[in-house]
Scaffold this active site. Structure first.
Site, PDB file in Angstrom:
ATOM      1  N   GLU A 164      -5.461  16.891 -10.611  1.00 11.53           N
ATOM      2  CA  GLU A 164      -6.070  17.276 -11.648  1.00 11.53           C
ATOM      3  C   GLU A 164      -7.617  17.709 -11.707  1.00 11.53           C
ATOM      4  OE1 GLU A 164      -4.170  15.339 -15.405  1.00 11.53           O
ATOM      5  OE2 GLU A 164      -6.226  15.714 -16.328  1.00 11.53           O
TER       6      GLU A 164
ATOM      7  N   LYS B 120       2.182  11.461 -11.289  1.00 13.25           N
ATOM      8  CA  LYS B 120       1.448  10.733 -12.261  1.00 13.25           C
ATOM      9  C   LYS B 120       2.115   9.462 -12.536  1.00 13.25           C
ATOM     10  CE  LYS B 120      -1.776  13.672 -14.286  1.00 13.25           C
ATOM     11  NZ  LYS B 120      -2.280  14.123 -15.714  1.00 13.25           N
TER      12      LYS B 120
ATOM     13  N   ASN C 110      -2.040  18.637 -20.517  1.00 11.98           N
ATOM     14  CA  ASN C 110      -2.422  17.717 -21.326  1.00 11.98           C
ATOM     15  C   ASN C 110      -2.328  18.060 -22.729  1.00 11.98           C
ATOM     16  OD1 ASN C 110      -2.313  15.589 -19.579  1.00 11.98           O
ATOM     17  ND2 ASN C 110      -4.155  16.084 -18.901  1.00 11.98           N
TER      18      ASN C 110
ATOM     19  N   GLU D 205       7.439  18.138 -24.811  1.00  8.67           N
ATOM     20  CA  GLU D 205       6.980  18.528 -23.670  1.00  8.67           C
ATOM     21  C   GLU D 205       7.605  19.673 -23.144  1.00  8.67           C
ATOM     22  OE1 GLU D 205       4.538  16.892 -22.485  1.00  8.67           O
ATOM     23  OE2 GLU D 205       4.650  14.595 -22.891  1.00  8.67           O
TER      24      GLU D 205
ATOM     25  N   ARG E 112      -4.274  21.573 -13.894  1.00 11.25           N
ATOM     26  CA  ARG E 112      -3.098  20.436 -14.285  1.00 11.25           C
ATOM     27  C   ARG E 112      -3.626  20.048 -15.756  1.00 11.25           C
ATOM     28  NH1 ARG E 112      -0.123  15.852 -10.805  1.00 11.25           N
ATOM     29  NH2 ARG E 112       0.916  15.069 -12.658  1.00 11.25           N
TER      30      ARG E 112
ATOM     31  N   HIS F 290      -2.255  10.480 -27.444  1.00 14.17           N
ATOM     32  CA  HIS F 290      -2.599   8.953 -26.915  1.00 14.17           C
ATOM     33  C   HIS F 290      -3.150   8.366 -27.605  1.00 14.17           C
ATOM     34  CE1 HIS F 290      -2.168  10.417 -22.282  1.00 14.17           C
ATOM     35  NE2 HIS F 290      -0.935  10.284 -22.810  1.00 14.17           N
TER      36      HIS F 290
ATOM     37  N   LYS G  16       6.183  22.999 -14.146  1.00 17.70           N
ATOM     38  CA  LYS G  16       5.429  21.849 -13.837  1.00 17.70           C
ATOM     39  C   LYS G  16       5.304  21.820 -12.331  1.00 17.70           C
ATOM     40  CE  LYS G  16       4.196  17.419 -14.429  1.00 17.70           C
ATOM     41  NZ  LYS G  16       4.026  16.099 -15.211  1.00 17.70           N
TER      42      LYS G  16
ATOM     43  N   HIS H 294       6.074   9.034 -27.497  1.00 22.68           N
ATOM     44  CA  HIS H 294       5.266   9.683 -26.848  1.00 22.68           C
ATOM     45  C   HIS H 294       5.363  11.283 -27.282  1.00 22.68           C
ATOM     46  CE1 HIS H 294       2.521  11.126 -23.653  1.00 22.68           C
ATOM     47  NE2 HIS H 294       3.492  11.915 -23.235  1.00 22.68           N
TER      48      HIS H 294
ATOM     49  N   ARG I  57       0.720  -1.096   0.087  1.00 21.67           N
ATOM     50  CA  ARG I  57      -0.084   0.051  -0.045  1.00 21.67           C
ATOM     51  C   ARG I  57       0.822   1.350  -0.020  1.00 21.67           C
ATOM     52  NH1 ARG I  57      -3.001  -3.030   3.801  1.00 21.67           N
ATOM     53  NH2 ARG I  57      -4.713  -4.017   2.688  1.00 21.67           N
TER      54      ARG I  57
ATOM     55  N   HIS J 141      -2.209  15.870 -25.959  1.00 20.82           N
ATOM     56  CA  HIS J 141      -2.093  14.529 -25.252  1.00 20.82           C
ATOM     57  C   HIS J 141      -3.395  13.466 -25.744  1.00 20.82           C
ATOM     58  CE1 HIS J 141       1.111  15.948 -23.271  1.00 20.82           C
ATOM     59  NE2 HIS J 141       1.644  14.998 -22.539  1.00 20.82           N
TER      60      HIS J 141
HETATM   61  P1  NAD Z   1      11.080   5.998 -22.320  1.00 13.32           P
HETATM   62  O1  NAD Z   1      11.126   5.644 -21.099  1.00 13.32           O
HETATM   63  O2  NAD Z   1      10.753   4.773 -23.401  1.00 13.32           O
HETATM   64  O3  NAD Z   1      12.842   6.177 -22.915  1.00 13.32           O
HETATM   65  C1  NAD Z   1      12.936   6.279 -24.208  1.00 13.32           C
HETATM   66  C2  NAD Z   1      14.179   5.228 -24.700  1.00 13.32           C
HETATM   67  O4  NAD Z   1      15.506   5.922 -24.245  1.00 13.32           O
HETATM   68  C3  NAD Z   1      14.117   4.103 -23.938  1.00 13.32           C
HETATM   69  O5  NAD Z   1      14.613   3.211 -25.275  1.00 13.32           O
HETATM   70  C4  NAD Z   1      15.164   3.980 -23.045  1.00 13.32           C
HETATM   71  O6  NAD Z   1      15.693   2.829 -22.764  1.00 13.32           O
HETATM   72  C5  NAD Z   1      16.051   5.095 -23.638  1.00 13.32           C
HETATM   73  N1  NAD Z   1      17.034   5.879 -22.545  1.00 13.32           N
HETATM   74  C6  NAD Z   1      16.661   6.398 -21.538  1.00 13.32           C
HETATM   75  N2  NAD Z   1      17.547   7.246 -21.001  1.00 13.32           N
HETATM   76  C7  NAD Z   1      18.422   6.944 -21.853  1.00 13.32           C
HETATM   77  C8  NAD Z   1      19.865   7.550 -21.580  1.00 13.32           C
HETATM   78  N3  NAD Z   1      20.149   8.577 -21.003  1.00 13.32           N
HETATM   79  N4  NAD Z   1      20.675   7.115 -22.651  1.00 13.32           N
HETATM   80  C9  NAD Z   1      20.278   6.337 -23.724  1.00 13.32           C
HETATM   81  N5  NAD Z   1      19.012   5.727 -23.729  1.00 13.32           N
HETATM   82  C10 NAD Z   1      18.367   6.219 -23.010  1.00 13.32           C
HETATM   83  O7  NAD Z   1      10.489   7.096 -22.889  1.00 13.32           O
HETATM   84  P2  NAD Z   1      10.339   8.664 -22.457  1.00 13.32           P
HETATM   85  O8  NAD Z   1      10.229   9.471 -23.555  1.00 13.32           O
HETATM   86  O9  NAD Z   1      11.303   8.901 -21.504  1.00 13.32           O
HETATM   87  O10 NAD Z   1       8.909   8.530 -21.610  1.00 13.32           O
HETATM   88  C11 NAD Z   1       7.713   8.537 -22.017  1.00 13.32           C
HETATM   89  C12 NAD Z   1       6.721   7.748 -21.183  1.00 13.32           C
HETATM   90  O11 NAD Z   1       6.517   8.748 -20.260  1.00 13.32           O
HETATM   91  C13 NAD Z   1       5.455   7.492 -21.701  1.00 13.32           C
HETATM   92  O12 NAD Z   1       4.994   6.280 -21.399  1.00 13.32           O
HETATM   93  C14 NAD Z   1       4.621   8.502 -21.354  1.00 13.32           C
HETATM   94  O13 NAD Z   1       3.058   7.815 -21.231  1.00 13.32           O
HETATM   95  C15 NAD Z   1       5.077   8.656 -20.265  1.00 13.32           C
HETATM   96  N6  NAD Z   1       4.821  10.335 -19.508  1.00 13.32           N
HETATM   97  C16 NAD Z   1       4.457  10.192 -18.215  1.00 13.32           C
HETATM   98  C17 NAD Z   1       4.108  11.711 -17.481  1.00 13.32           C
HETATM   99  C18 NAD Z   1       3.795  11.659 -16.267  1.00 13.32           C
HETATM  100  O14 NAD Z   1       3.624  12.766 -15.534  1.00 13.32           O
HETATM  101  N7  NAD Z   1       3.931  10.509 -15.460  1.00 13.32           N
HETATM  102  C19 NAD Z   1       4.438  12.583 -18.409  1.00 13.32           C
HETATM  103  C20 NAD Z   1       4.899  12.401 -19.781  1.00 13.32           C
HETATM  104  C21 NAD Z   1       5.106  11.071 -20.172  1.00 13.32           C
HETATM  105  N1  GLY Z   2       2.192  15.017 -17.825  1.00 13.50           N
HETATM  106  C1  GLY Z   2       1.030  15.640 -17.495  1.00 13.50           C
HETATM  107  C2  GLY Z   2       0.955  15.745 -16.099  1.00 13.50           C
HETATM  108  O1  GLY Z   2       1.517  15.540 -15.373  1.00 13.50           O
HETATM  109  O2  GLY Z   2      -0.398  16.107 -15.525  1.00 13.50           O
END
Ligand code: NAD
Ligand code: GLY
Length: 360
Positions: free
Chosen positions: A236, A142, A244, A184, A240, A251, A226, A264, A120, A247
């Site tokens: 949100e 998130k 998006n 972003e 907040r 998505h 942010k 993404h 939990r 998005h």
């Molecule tokens: P990712 O985590 O897939 O990373 C992109 C690629 O780069 C992967 O192959 C990873 O292994 C590689 N990588 C990471 N760091 C590296 C480095 N320093 N050197 C070499 N390779 C590296 O993608 P992302 O763009 O970081 O994240 C996308 C994800 O984040 C999506 O799933 C999206 O939904 C999510 N997201 C979440 C939020 C949130 O608020 N939680 C906000 C925006 C996006």
């Molecule tokens: N990436 C959108 C949020 O964190 O609200």
């Protein structure tokens, strides 16, 4: 190093931003309650940064239990999440054991979600290593996994105890991923920070060339935006939602094309142009602003048209959006560069026309 605080009363936490912060044991020490931690990473980031983080932790007598996940958006699902729980249980991890997510947004979202559920809730720390995760996903709590029917549909709001944002990890990031992260970054300028947008127009090439000072500035300014939004509206219920922008369409692109096909950030880029197009057609945004927005995404090497899935398919995929309320789609639109709104009065025909105009 620069430090920002995400102000959430007893759940407030620092974001330490700088080149080399990953080696600073003193930044981690105050947040660890046990002499062991779990580090969740993946098969790409692990070989690059796991040893460095392990050395930083061993300098303060902390041992590491690693969890190495397969790499890719297509693995952001239940089965992969279970690999984290398997390791936590096999190693008798407790409520006070800290989970450190080392990687991009996929590892951060899955690590954070696992931490929110395990017994939990266990403490967790974000160590983002992509531009996208440095400026967005590591901050704000998130966490989620995907479902075949929709992106990030299963998740929780769960804040980290600390974000360690080492911009030197960007040295190894592939170009395509760096560009995806810019989507972003540009978003903050578009929704609430016109001065930052103007700065980006002047400095986008420096960011693409990985100029350290420019990257540090962009990461800091993005995180500051942010942190302000999250502090004002953690769950949100209002402002907040503006984070998006692009998005809902994005998505739909990611799910419709198959997870991992479009990055993404790429989907958000095309989605932002669809949102700008719709904003223009509804009379909110002037045509010159749309052109200006298109230009900065093109200069960033990002797509400004979505894939031709057909408007009907987009609308179907968008019907699962988390902003849908009482069956009504709520879209983030632009009134001007620097000012976003949530709008729920666009008709299906208006949305479809904007999609068709912006998809090739
Ligand atoms: P990712 O985590 O897939 O990373 C992109 C690629 O780069 C992967 O192959 C990873 O292994 C590689 N990588 C990471 N760091 C590296 C480095 N320093 N050197 C070499 N390779 C590296 O993608 P992302 O763009 O970081 O994240 C996308 C994800 O984040 C999506 O799933 C999206 O939904 C999510 N997201 C979440 C939020 C949130 O608020 N939680 C906000 C925006 C996006
Ligand atoms: N990436 C959108 C949020 O964190 O609200």
């Amino acid at each position: 190093m620069q430090t920002l605080i995400v102000s959430l009363e007893e759940r407030s936490y620092p974001i330490h931003i700088g080149a080399g912060v990953l080696s600073k044991s003193e930044l981690l020490a105050p947040h660890l309650k046990q002499k062991k931690v779990v580090v969740v990473t993946n098969t790409t980031v692990g070989p690059l940064y796991h040893e460095k983080l392990t050395n930083t932790l061993s300098a303060i007598g902390v041992s590491v239990i690693p969890v190495i996940l397969p790499d890719g958006e297509e693995y952001k699902h239940w089965e992969t999440l279970n690999l984290i729980f398997d390791t936590l249980l096999k190693n008798h991890c407790e409520r006070n054991t800290t989970l450190i997510a080392l990687g991009g947004g996929v590892v951060g979202d899955m690590g954070g979600f696992a931490a929110s559920c395990y017994q939990r809730g266990m403490p967790f720390i974000q160590v983002p290593t992509t531009l996208l995760s440095l400026v967005d996903s590591s901050v704000g709590g998130k966490t989620a996994i995907n479902h075949p029917l929709g992106k990030n549909m299963i998740g929780a709001f769960y804040q980290p105890k600390l974000v360690l944002a080492d911009i030197s990890t960007l040295d190894t990031l592939p170009d395509r991923e760096l560009k995806a992260g810019l989507a972003e970054v540009i978003k903050y300028g578009l929704i609430r920070d016109i001065d930052f947008f103007v700065w980006l127009e002047a400095n986008i090439e420096k960011l693409l060339q990985r100029d350290r000072a420019a990257l540090a500035y962009a990461v800091h300014r993005s995180c500051a935006n942010k942190a302000e939004v999250v502090a004002a509206d953690e769950k949100e219920t209002g402002e907040r939602a503006l984070l998006n922008l692009g998005h809902t369409f994005g998505h739909a692109i990611e799910t419709g094309m198959g997870y991992g096909e479009w990055l993404h950030g790429e989907a958000v880029s095309a989605g932002t142009l669809i949102a700008a197009e719709l904003s223009h057609r509804l009379g909110f945004l002037d045509g010159n602003a749309v052109k200006r927005i298109e230009r900065i995404f093109i200069r960033s090497g990002l797509p400004v048209f979505g894939p031709k899935l057909g408007a009907e398919r987009y609308l179907d995929l968008m019907s699962h959006d988390k902003k849908v309320q009482d069956g009504k789609l709520r879209l983030v639109l632009l009134q001007s560069i620097g000012k976003a709104i949530v709008f729920d009065q666009a008709s299906e025909a208006e949305i479809s026309d904007a999609i068709e105009a912006r998809c090739t």
